[in-house]
Design a protein around this motif. Sequence first.
Motif, PDB file in Angstrom:
ATOM      1  N   CYS A  68      16.354  64.429  -5.141  1.00 39.21           N
ATOM      2  CA  CYS A  68      17.692  64.983  -4.952  1.00 39.21           C
ATOM      3  C   CYS A  68      18.716  64.207  -5.784  1.00 39.21           C
ATOM      4  N   ALA A  69      18.642  62.887  -5.770  1.00 42.00           N
ATOM      5  CA  ALA A  69      19.571  62.069  -6.552  1.00 42.00           C
ATOM      6  C   ALA A  69      19.399  62.345  -8.045  1.00 42.00           C
ATOM      7  N   LYS A  70      18.146  62.533  -8.476  1.00 41.20           N
ATOM      8  CA  LYS A  70      17.883  62.854  -9.883  1.00 41.20           C
ATOM      9  C   LYS A  70      18.473  64.220 -10.237  1.00 41.20           C
ATOM     10  N   GLU A  71      18.301  65.195  -9.355  1.00 42.19           N
ATOM     11  CA  GLU A  71      18.865  66.531  -9.606  1.00 42.19           C
ATOM     12  C   GLU A  71      20.389  66.482  -9.670  1.00 42.19           C
ATOM     13  N   ASN A  72      21.007  65.677  -8.817  1.00 48.02           N
ATOM     14  CA  ASN A  72      22.463  65.522  -8.864  1.00 48.02           C
ATOM     15  C   ASN A  72      22.899  64.931 -10.199  1.00 48.02           C
ATOM     16  N   PHE A  73      22.174  63.911 -10.667  1.00 50.72           N
ATOM     17  CA  PHE A  73      22.505  63.316 -11.962  1.00 50.72           C
ATOM     18  C   PHE A  73      22.352  64.342 -13.078  1.00 50.72           C
ATOM     19  N   ASP A  77      25.156  65.481 -15.613  1.00 48.72           N
ATOM     20  CA  ASP A  77      24.939  65.274 -17.042  1.00 48.72           C
ATOM     21  C   ASP A  77      25.162  66.568 -17.820  1.00 48.72           C
ATOM     22  N   ARG A  78      24.706  67.694 -17.269  1.00 47.96           N
ATOM     23  CA  ARG A  78      24.953  68.992 -17.923  1.00 47.96           C
ATOM     24  C   ARG A  78      26.450  69.276 -18.006  1.00 47.96           C
ATOM     25  N   LEU A 135      23.430  56.453 -12.118  1.00 46.03           N
ATOM     26  CA  LEU A 135      23.595  57.327 -13.279  1.00 46.03           C
ATOM     27  C   LEU A 135      24.528  58.497 -12.950  1.00 46.03           C
ATOM     28  N   ASP A 136      24.363  59.067 -11.764  1.00 39.96           N
ATOM     29  CA  ASP A 136      25.192  60.195 -11.352  1.00 39.96           C
ATOM     30  C   ASP A 136      26.658  59.778 -11.216  1.00 39.96           C
TER      31      ASP A 136
END
Length: 153
Positions: A68-73, A77-78, A135-136
């Motif tokens: 989930c944290a990766k998807e938020n980042f 980023d997009r 990162l997010d």
Amino acid sequence: MNTIHSSIRHCGSSASFLSLIARDVLLPFSTRILLKQIAPLLLTLGLSQTATAASRCDSIITRDLERCAKENFESSDRKLNVAYRTLGPRLSPQQREMLLASQREWIIYKDKSCRSVYNGTAPGEEAGIEKWTCLDELTKTRLRELQYVDFRY
């Protein structure tokens, strides 16, 4: 103009770019007054949209939280990439070069900072979550900086 410089002085590697952009833009007094009145409202609206767009990571399973944290980042980023591509054409060639240079420096800063966060919690299971969250958050901050500059153009 002193207000602009003092408010962007703390922005890290992008501060020099933002202060140069702010110096390049000489707004009439009436426009500056209007911006001071509506900028907080626009900033609040932009921040609330950014905050609500992120997925809530409410699982108790570490792998799910990390995903989930990766998807938020990746979502942030997009959005940052869109803002960067939107701002570039509005700038002069010299300002685009400054933006590119500051973006490269910011990427180095972001990667080193979040690597340090990861290394500080590794080998703990939450290290990945901390890295993606770092990162997010840094990406969202940079997005707000670019939106601020874009708003001025």
